[in-house]
Design a protein around this motif. Structure first.
Motif, PDB file in Angstrom:
ATOM      1  N   LEU A  52     -10.913 -12.516   4.407  1.00 17.66           N
ATOM      2  CA  LEU A  52     -10.475 -13.919   4.526  1.00 17.66           C
ATOM      3  C   LEU A  52      -9.956 -14.446   3.202  1.00 17.66           C
ATOM      4  O   LEU A  52     -10.300 -15.530   2.746  1.00 17.66           O
ATOM      5  CB  LEU A  52     -11.622 -14.811   5.003  1.00 17.66           C
ATOM      6  CG  LEU A  52     -12.375 -14.320   6.228  1.00 17.66           C
ATOM      7  CD1 LEU A  52     -13.349 -15.382   6.700  1.00 17.66           C
ATOM      8  CD2 LEU A  52     -11.427 -13.947   7.337  1.00 17.66           C
ATOM      9  N   ASN A  53      -9.137 -13.640   2.573  1.00 11.39           N
ATOM     10  CA  ASN A  53      -8.664 -14.015   1.251  1.00 11.39           C
ATOM     11  C   ASN A  53      -7.303 -13.399   1.020  1.00 11.39           C
ATOM     12  O   ASN A  53      -6.995 -12.341   1.553  1.00 11.39           O
ATOM     13  CB  ASN A  53      -9.649 -13.474   0.204  1.00 11.39           C
ATOM     14  CG  ASN A  53      -9.504 -14.178  -1.134  1.00 11.39           C
ATOM     15  OD1 ASN A  53      -8.606 -14.986  -1.337  1.00 11.39           O
ATOM     16  ND2 ASN A  53     -10.382 -13.856  -2.056  1.00 11.39           N
ATOM     17  N   VAL A  86      -2.975 -18.522  -2.799  1.00 10.29           N
ATOM     18  CA  VAL A  86      -4.235 -18.190  -3.449  1.00 10.29           C
ATOM     19  C   VAL A  86      -5.203 -19.353  -3.269  1.00 10.29           C
ATOM     20  O   VAL A  86      -4.866 -20.497  -3.555  1.00 10.29           O
ATOM     21  CB  VAL A  86      -4.016 -17.909  -4.953  1.00 10.29           C
ATOM     22  CG1 VAL A  86      -5.352 -17.715  -5.660  1.00 10.29           C
ATOM     23  CG2 VAL A  86      -3.153 -16.674  -5.133  1.00 10.29           C
ATOM     24  N   GLY A  87      -6.379 -19.059  -2.769  1.00 18.89           N
ATOM     25  CA  GLY A  87      -7.398 -20.096  -2.650  1.00 18.89           C
ATOM     26  C   GLY A  87      -7.287 -20.927  -1.384  1.00 18.89           C
ATOM     27  O   GLY A  87      -8.161 -21.730  -1.089  1.00 18.89           O
ATOM     28  N   GLN A  88      -6.206 -20.736  -0.609  1.00 20.32           N
ATOM     29  CA  GLN A  88      -6.085 -21.481   0.654  1.00 20.32           C
ATOM     30  C   GLN A  88      -6.908 -20.824   1.746  1.00 20.32           C
ATOM     31  O   GLN A  88      -7.074 -19.626   1.774  1.00 20.32           O
ATOM     32  CB  GLN A  88      -4.628 -21.503   1.095  1.00 20.32           C
ATOM     33  CG  GLN A  88      -3.807 -22.557   0.392  1.00 20.32           C
ATOM     34  CD  GLN A  88      -2.669 -23.032   1.277  1.00 20.32           C
ATOM     35  OE1 GLN A  88      -2.842 -23.268   2.458  1.00 20.32           O
ATOM     36  NE2 GLN A  88      -1.497 -23.182   0.682  1.00 20.32           N
ATOM     37  N   GLY A  89      -7.389 -21.623   2.669  1.00 23.62           N
ATOM     38  CA  GLY A  89      -8.219 -21.077   3.742  1.00 23.62           C
ATOM     39  C   GLY A  89      -7.391 -20.663   4.938  1.00 23.62           C
ATOM     40  O   GLY A  89      -6.417 -21.295   5.281  1.00 23.62           O
ATOM     41  N   VAL A  90      -7.790 -19.547   5.583  1.00 22.57           N
ATOM     42  CA  VAL A  90      -7.062 -19.049   6.736  1.00 22.57           C
ATOM     43  C   VAL A  90      -7.991 -19.118   7.944  1.00 22.57           C
ATOM     44  O   VAL A  90      -9.213 -19.095   7.803  1.00 22.57           O
ATOM     45  CB  VAL A  90      -6.602 -17.600   6.494  1.00 22.57           C
ATOM     46  CG1 VAL A  90      -7.771 -16.628   6.536  1.00 22.57           C
ATOM     47  CG2 VAL A  90      -5.540 -17.184   7.506  1.00 22.57           C
ATOM     48  N   TYR A 103      -1.627 -13.504   6.173  1.00 26.65           N
ATOM     49  CA  TYR A 103      -2.391 -14.627   5.635  1.00 26.65           C
ATOM     50  C   TYR A 103      -1.559 -15.911   5.676  1.00 26.65           C
ATOM     51  O   TYR A 103      -2.007 -16.945   6.185  1.00 26.65           O
ATOM     52  CB  TYR A 103      -2.807 -14.312   4.203  1.00 26.65           C
ATOM     53  CG  TYR A 103      -3.984 -15.119   3.715  1.00 26.65           C
ATOM     54  CD1 TYR A 103      -5.273 -14.841   4.170  1.00 26.65           C
ATOM     55  CD2 TYR A 103      -3.817 -16.143   2.799  1.00 26.65           C
ATOM     56  CE1 TYR A 103      -6.353 -15.573   3.726  1.00 26.65           C
ATOM     57  CE2 TYR A 103      -4.905 -16.878   2.351  1.00 26.65           C
ATOM     58  CZ  TYR A 103      -6.166 -16.600   2.813  1.00 26.65           C
ATOM     59  OH  TYR A 103      -7.234 -17.323   2.374  1.00 26.65           O
ATOM     60  N   GLN A 129       1.580 -16.758  -4.604  1.00 28.86           N
ATOM     61  CA  GLN A 129       0.934 -17.730  -5.493  1.00 28.86           C
ATOM     62  C   GLN A 129       0.460 -18.981  -4.765  1.00 28.86           C
ATOM     63  O   GLN A 129      -0.626 -19.475  -5.018  1.00 28.86           O
ATOM     64  CB  GLN A 129       1.899 -18.136  -6.603  1.00 28.86           C
ATOM     65  CG  GLN A 129       2.006 -17.106  -7.703  1.00 28.86           C
ATOM     66  CD  GLN A 129       3.051 -17.494  -8.743  1.00 28.86           C
ATOM     67  OE1 GLN A 129       3.423 -18.650  -8.833  1.00 28.86           O
ATOM     68  NE2 GLN A 129       3.515 -16.534  -9.499  1.00 28.86           N
TER      69      GLN A 129
END
Lengths: 379, 299
Positions: free
Chosen positions: B209-210, B109-113, B48, B106
């Protein structure tokens, strides 16, 4: 023999490293260590069960603490992340008191009994707990507080019901706890207020965060012609992105995730703890805690002001007519109404709240049924 | 609905197939690796994070592979050089993986890939029923389809497989013939960790995707259990993984269709199904394991 002892020591060392990474208490003061107890500065301690940047529950509480400091000004902060819901938390709280904490915010559900234990030993320090109910152990220096998230969820339900083309909404949740059931019911009732035929299909994932199951739950709901999906999960990204990728609509929870769903974002519910924390700290500072509502089980909703749950921004598909309906419903709650104003029927059509009847905040916290139009089974 | 359940079985089972294949390689060499859960998480986070930093999901997958293998090194050093208890070390390595990924994850978290896109296999994906079930997935899923027969062939039909099995059945014999059992086990453990890492990479960059802390939720342990129940056979392992994931998919389908079944029953379904079916299928499983599994061998 000595070989296996050395190996065991190595393993133990690694275990400590692992434990250290997983759950370290990173207590720190915002400006370099609080003073002793009676040094005149007012100090507020916050403990969180998770990391302060989890894009969810803990981050919201952490940001609330910063907003409180901003608003109050003359207050020092002590912060501790990753505090487990065990007796270990008592140690963390006691450390904060030794550093001069005057009020402690225990922000996770499972911290309550430990906060009560520490409170008994420290009658001069005020303890407020987020989300719990005091039970039999009523102390003069302890109170609990929480918001009424189902109010903004109802409002979001109105927008969802107006947006949905199929009239079928989906709700992905973790466990059938009263708070979640109230959210699901409020969402359904909100949608039904604009589309009486609207249904809410529920899927429980059995976990607060299992992205693999979440992504399949979305596909499963879409197969059932659901075109709006919302959730009560700790990690929200997978569901919102999978919904967006399928061209369906999203209603958010915990945080504004509109950037993950530029096309399908309708609205959502998010946290804003700052004003409530500020009011609690001001009350404690003024020495008025014992007489205030906070010394008890305080539930704050739109009718009492400063609801820590607010509605997120709207997507472009929400028209003015719908916004007007939402404002109207909101005003009704401010004036003392409830999303669960009767008549409310349960799944089997049995009347739960009669015409003109509505549950109190406390009654909603023990909710144990689905309303009519919800597809799913509790337990 | 059958189509949806089977599609879900493949989509949800692929990461477990990779981790399970890796565990088969490790156990065939005589080492149980309970650190699989940790290797999956390391693979998930590395894929990721590197995917985000480089913008290429494939570079991410390679990073996941490496990260899974790196964590397996810890297990290899303690077990193969210090003679430590495999079960205890494996658990600790797992927790190490959980802790390290929680710490370094950390920021992501919440970032787009950039996702590993779904790639429909030409022609085959158009087939009725089989098309959506088997041929409308991400590329790593197809790799897993090929890896199962490939590993079976490798174990039983190649010299490398013979050496691998020898390390697990009778390391002394292997040493007599001049091959270091420890070296074989090192290679097996690294391969196992790498495969678990790829499983994690598939979970994070293709299936969900997370990235989130502990996002595998025990699938690494499920893989280890499946290996034992599947009698160390790749094909049975894959069947078990799909059965497990299929039961989860069935649970979701039944809920969404409003079946009046207990949630608790439905949630136990994956575990109960796998236990029952594999218990019925493999009465011989207790005797089917590598003879030297878990034994400390001082080569």
């Amino acid at each position: 023999m000595s070989r296996s002892i050395r190996a065991a020591a190595l393993a133990l060392g690694l275990a400590l490293v692992a434990a250290g990474c997983g759950g370290s208490d990173t207590a720190s003061s915002s400006d370099g260590g609080g003073g002793a107890k009676d040094d005149g500065t007012f100090t507020a301690g916050f403990i969180y069960v998770g990391p302060k940047d989890d894009f969810g529950y803990n981050q919201a509480a952490y940001e609330g603490s910063l907003a409180m400091k901003e608003a109050v000004g003359d207050v020092e902060l002590l912060q501790a992340e990753n505090v487990p819901e065990t007796a270990e938390s008592e140690q963390v709280m006691q450390n904060m008191i030794d550093k001069g904490a005057d009020v402690i915010f225990a922000t996770s559900y499972g911290h309550l009994e430990f906060a009560q234990n520490v409170a008994e030993k420290n009658p001069d320090v005020i303890f407020v707990h987020q989300g719990g109910l005091e039970g039999d152990n009523q102390l003069d220096n302890v109170g609990t507080y929480f918001g009424t998230v189902y109010e903004p969820v109802y409002l979001a339900g109105i927008a969802a019901g107006a947006t949905s083309e199929t009239g079928k909404l989906g709700y992905v949740y973790a466990f059938p706890i009263p708070q979640t059931l109230a959210n699901i019911n409020a969402f359904a009732l909100g949608a039904q207020s604009v589309n009486p035929k609207a249904t809410v299909t529920t899927i429980s994932t059995g976990s607060w965060c299992d992205p693999s199951v979440q992504s399949q739950a979305v596909k499963t709901l879409l197969d059932q012609d659901v075109d709006v999906i919302t959730q009560h999960q700790d990690c929200t990204k997978t569901i919102i992105e999978a919904t967006e990728a399928a061209g369906a609509y999203s209603v958010g929870y915990h945080a504004d995730a509109s950037e993950l769903a530029p096309k399908g974002w309708i609205t959502g519910s998010e946290w804003n703890w700052g004003p409530l924390y500020t009011d609690i700290v001001e009350t404690v500072k003024a020495g008025e805690f014992a007489e205030s509502d906070y010394n008890g089980d305080f539930r704050v909703g739109l009718q009492t002001g400063d609801n820590p749950f607010v509605q997120s921004a709207y997507g472009s598909m929400v028209d003015d007519e719908t916004k007007a309906k939402i404002d109207e419903a909101k005003q009704r709650f401010v004036d003392g109404g409830s999303p669960f104003e009767g008549p409310v029927l349960d799944q089997d059509g049995k009347e739960v709240y009669a015409e003109g009847e509505q549950p109190t905040y406390a009654e909603v916290e023990t909710m144990d049924f689905f309303v009519k139009g919800v597809v799913g089974k509790i337990g | 609905m059958i189509e949806a359940v089977l599609t879900g079985a493949v989509a949800g089972g692929t990461c477990i197939v990779f981790a399970g294949l890796g565990e088969i390689v490790a156990e065939r060499s005589g080492v149980i690796n309970l650190g699989t859960e940790g290797s999956m998480l390391c693979g998930a986070l590395a894929a990721y994070a590197v995917g985000i930093e480089t913008g290429s999901p494939w570079v991410g997958v390679v990073a996941g592979l490496v990260a899974g293998a790196v964590l397996a090194c810890v297990h290899a050093v303690l077990v193969l050089h210090r003679g430590a208890n495999q079960i205890a070390v494996g658990l600790v390595v797992s927790f190490l993986g959980i802790g390290v990924t929680a710490l370094f994850g950390q920021d992501y978290v919440g970032q787009g890939v950039v996702p590993l896109e779904t790639w429909d296999v030409p022609l085959l994906s158009k087939l009725p029923f089989l098309g959506p079930v088997l041929f409308q997935h991400d590329p790593l899923t197809y790799v897993s389809f090929l890896a199962v027969p490939a590993l079976t062939w490798m174990i039983w039909r190649t010299r490398a497989g013979l050496v691998l099995r020898a390390a697990g059945e009778g390391p002394e014999v292997l040493e007599i013939y001049g091959t270091s059992a420890r070296r074989v086990r090192w290679v097996a453990l690294l391969t196992g960790g790498a495969l678990a890492g790829v499983g994690g990479a598939q979970l994070a960059t293709a299936a969900t995707l997370n990235w989130s802390e502990q996002m595998t939720v025990g699938r690494g342990y499920v893989a280890v259990a499946l290996v034992i129940f599947a009698g160390w056979q790749p094909i049975k392992l894959a069947g078990g993984a799909y059965l497990f994931a299929g039961a989860i998919a069935l649970n979701l389908q039944l809920q969404a269709r409003g079946w009046e079944l207990s949630r608790y029953l439905l949630e136990a379904l994956p575990y109960v199904t796998v236990l029952v079916v594999l218990a019925l299928l493999s009465r011989r499983r207790i005797h089917g394991g590598p003879a030297a599994l878990e034994k400390v061998f001082e080569g």
